[in-house]
Scaffold this active site. Structure first.
Site, PDB file in Angstrom:
ATOM      1  N   GLY A 148       0.951  -1.248   0.160  1.00  0.00           N
ATOM      2  CA  GLY A 148       0.043  -0.353   0.022  1.00  0.00           C
ATOM      3  C   GLY A 148       0.356   2.010   0.021  1.00  0.00           C
ATOM      4  N   THR A 149       2.179   1.146  -0.650  1.00  0.00           N
ATOM      5  CA  THR A 149       2.233   2.615  -0.590  1.00  0.00           C
ATOM      6  C   THR A 149       2.327   3.309  -1.105  1.00  0.00           C
ATOM      7  OG1 THR A 149       4.195   1.211  -2.757  1.00  0.00           O
ATOM      8  CG2 THR A 149       5.378   1.166  -0.144  1.00  0.00           C
ATOM      9  N   ASN A 150       1.027   2.733  -2.655  1.00  0.00           N
ATOM     10  CA  ASN A 150       0.558   3.992  -3.734  1.00  0.00           C
ATOM     11  C   ASN A 150      -0.425   4.466  -2.794  1.00  0.00           C
ATOM     12  OD1 ASN A 150       1.572   4.701  -6.507  1.00  0.00           O
ATOM     13  ND2 ASN A 150       2.199   2.212  -6.173  1.00  0.00           N
TER      14      ASN A 150
ATOM     15  N   MET B 104      -4.253  -6.631  -7.197  1.00  0.00           N
ATOM     16  CA  MET B 104      -3.361  -7.583  -8.086  1.00  0.00           C
ATOM     17  C   MET B 104      -4.060  -8.947  -8.256  1.00  0.00           C
ATOM     18  SD  MET B 104      -0.216  -7.011  -8.783  1.00  0.00           S
ATOM     19  CE  MET B 104       0.944  -5.742  -7.264  1.00  0.00           C
TER      20      MET B 104
ATOM     21  N   ILE C 118      -7.485  -9.581 -11.658  1.00  0.00           N
ATOM     22  CA  ILE C 118      -7.678  -9.091 -13.359  1.00  0.00           C
ATOM     23  C   ILE C 118      -8.717  -9.260 -13.038  1.00  0.00           C
ATOM     24  CG2 ILE C 118      -7.613  -9.480 -15.623  1.00  0.00           C
ATOM     25  CD1 ILE C 118      -4.801 -11.264 -15.737  1.00  0.00           C
ATOM     26  N   LEU C 119     -10.007  -7.793 -13.701  1.00  0.00           N
ATOM     27  CA  LEU C 119     -11.130  -7.207 -13.477  1.00  0.00           C
ATOM     28  C   LEU C 119     -11.341  -7.905 -15.168  1.00  0.00           C
ATOM     29  CD1 LEU C 119     -10.322  -4.194 -11.584  1.00  0.00           C
ATOM     30  CD2 LEU C 119     -11.690  -6.533 -10.439  1.00  0.00           C
TER      31      LEU C 119
ATOM     32  N   ASN D 198      -5.689   2.934 -12.849  1.00  0.00           N
ATOM     33  CA  ASN D 198      -5.015   1.270 -12.257  1.00  0.00           C
ATOM     34  C   ASN D 198      -3.231   2.366 -12.815  1.00  0.00           C
ATOM     35  OD1 ASN D 198      -3.637  -0.778 -11.582  1.00  0.00           O
ATOM     36  ND2 ASN D 198      -2.834  -1.325 -13.650  1.00  0.00           N
TER      37      ASN D 198
ATOM     38  N   HIS E 112       0.950   0.955 -13.003  1.00  0.00           N
ATOM     39  CA  HIS E 112       1.437  -0.184 -13.402  1.00  0.00           C
ATOM     40  C   HIS E 112       3.284   0.316 -13.324  1.00  0.00           C
ATOM     41  CE1 HIS E 112       2.271  -3.884 -14.989  1.00  0.00           C
ATOM     42  NE2 HIS E 112       3.215  -3.156 -16.362  1.00  0.00           N
TER      43      HIS E 112
HETATM   44  C1  GAR Z   1       2.919  -1.169  -7.315  1.00  0.00           C
HETATM   45  O1  GAR Z   1       4.494  -0.904  -7.565  1.00  0.00           O
HETATM   46  C2  GAR Z   1       2.539  -1.125  -8.366  1.00  0.00           C
HETATM   47  O2  GAR Z   1       2.825  -0.050  -9.379  1.00  0.00           O
HETATM   48  C3  GAR Z   1       2.257  -2.554  -8.721  1.00  0.00           C
HETATM   49  O3  GAR Z   1       2.694  -3.439  -7.806  1.00  0.00           O
HETATM   50  C4  GAR Z   1       2.952  -2.114  -6.742  1.00  0.00           C
HETATM   51  C5  GAR Z   1       2.346  -2.139  -5.388  1.00  0.00           C
HETATM   52  O4  GAR Z   1       2.467  -1.503  -4.065  1.00  0.00           O
HETATM   53  N1  GAR Z   1       1.282  -2.667  -9.824  1.00  0.00           N
HETATM   54  C6  GAR Z   1       1.196  -3.668 -10.874  1.00  0.00           C
HETATM   55  O5  GAR Z   1       1.895  -4.172 -10.901  1.00  0.00           O
HETATM   56  C7  GAR Z   1      -0.443  -3.690 -11.450  1.00  0.00           C
HETATM   57  N2  GAR Z   1      -0.083  -4.396 -12.284  1.00  0.00           N
HETATM   58  P1  GAR Z   1       2.025  -0.429  -3.368  1.00  0.00           P
HETATM   59  O6  GAR Z   1       1.243  -2.445  -2.516  1.00  0.00           O
HETATM   60  O7  GAR Z   1       3.428  -0.113  -2.521  1.00  0.00           O
HETATM   61  O8  GAR Z   1       1.136   0.281  -4.067  1.00  0.00           O
END
Ligand code: GAR
Length: 199
Positions: free
Chosen positions: A14-16, A91, A93-94, A108, A110
């Site tokens: 969940g850093t994003n 993670m 796919i919808l 999203n 990526h």
């Molecule tokens: C992030 O790097 C995000 O871009 C990627 O997973 C990580 C999640 O990190 N997402 C994908 O690869 C989707 N195809 P987070 O939980 O720390 O945000």
């Protein structure tokens, strides 16, 4: 002025999500408010981040809901009057049924410059492993609308990040997050929130 009610869907660290919470506090996101966090994984640290920020959160897992997993997410989003859905490290796919129900209302992030290293099987650390294996010198992140094609919807923002000699997938992942994802995701969320409330 009304704010767009945002749901953030997560699966892991969940850093994003944290970048969005911080951007809301600092005023970068002003046209929307994070109203709900949904995780498909009960152990996701993202749930702690939501709790600390006083944001309603809940777990909807495929394991528990099976074939009605997406229907449960849909009804939960509707009950919470969500205007806009952000996939932030989600993670799963919808299906087309889900993405067409919320057309132009799901984005999203990526961790590559789409159309490189994207689509089915490219998620998380695997994306960076693939970029290093190929030997590209520049990678980055992309925020895009979500449609039925994995990582195939219209691009909203991209930011390039340099690959340096000796990078490991973990080091590269961190640089892509810091230099690209945590910047363009909040900016994209503000942009789309504003468009939604302005109709
Ligand atoms: C992030 O790097 C995000 O871009 C990627 O997973 C990580 C999640 O990190 N997402 C994908 O690869 C989707 N195809 P987070 O939980 O720390 O945000």
């Amino acid at each position: 002025m009304r704010k767009a009610r945002i749901a953030v869907l997560v699966s892991g660290g969940g850093t994003n999500l944290q970048a969005l919470i911080d951007a809301q506090k600092s005023g970068i996101i002003k046209s929307g408010e994070i109203s709900l966090v949904v995780s498909n994984n009960a152990d996701a640290y993202a749930l702690e981040r939501a709790k600390k920020a006083d944001i309603k959160s809940l777990v909807i897992s495929r394991k528990e809901y099976g074939d009605s997993f997406e229907d449960k997410i849909t009804s939960t989003l509707e009950e919470n009057e969500i205007d806009f859905i952000v996939l932030a490290g989600f993670m799963c796919i919808l299906s087309e049924k889900f993405t067409s129900h919320f057309r132009d209302k799901i984005i999203n992030v990526h961790p590559s410059l789409i159309p490189s290293f994207c689509g089915k099987g490219f998620y998380g650390l695997r994306v960076h492993e693939a970029a290093l294996e190929y030997g590209v010198k520049v990678t980055g992140a992309t925020v895009h609308f979500v449609n039925e094609i994995p990582d195939g919807g219209k691009i909203i923002m991209q930011k390039a990040v340099e690959i340096l000699d000796g990078d490991t997938p973990e080091v590269l992942q961190r640089r892509v997050m810091e230099e690209a994802e945590w910047k363009i995701l909040p900016l994209s969320v503000e942009k789309v929130s504003k468009e939604i409330i302005e109709g």
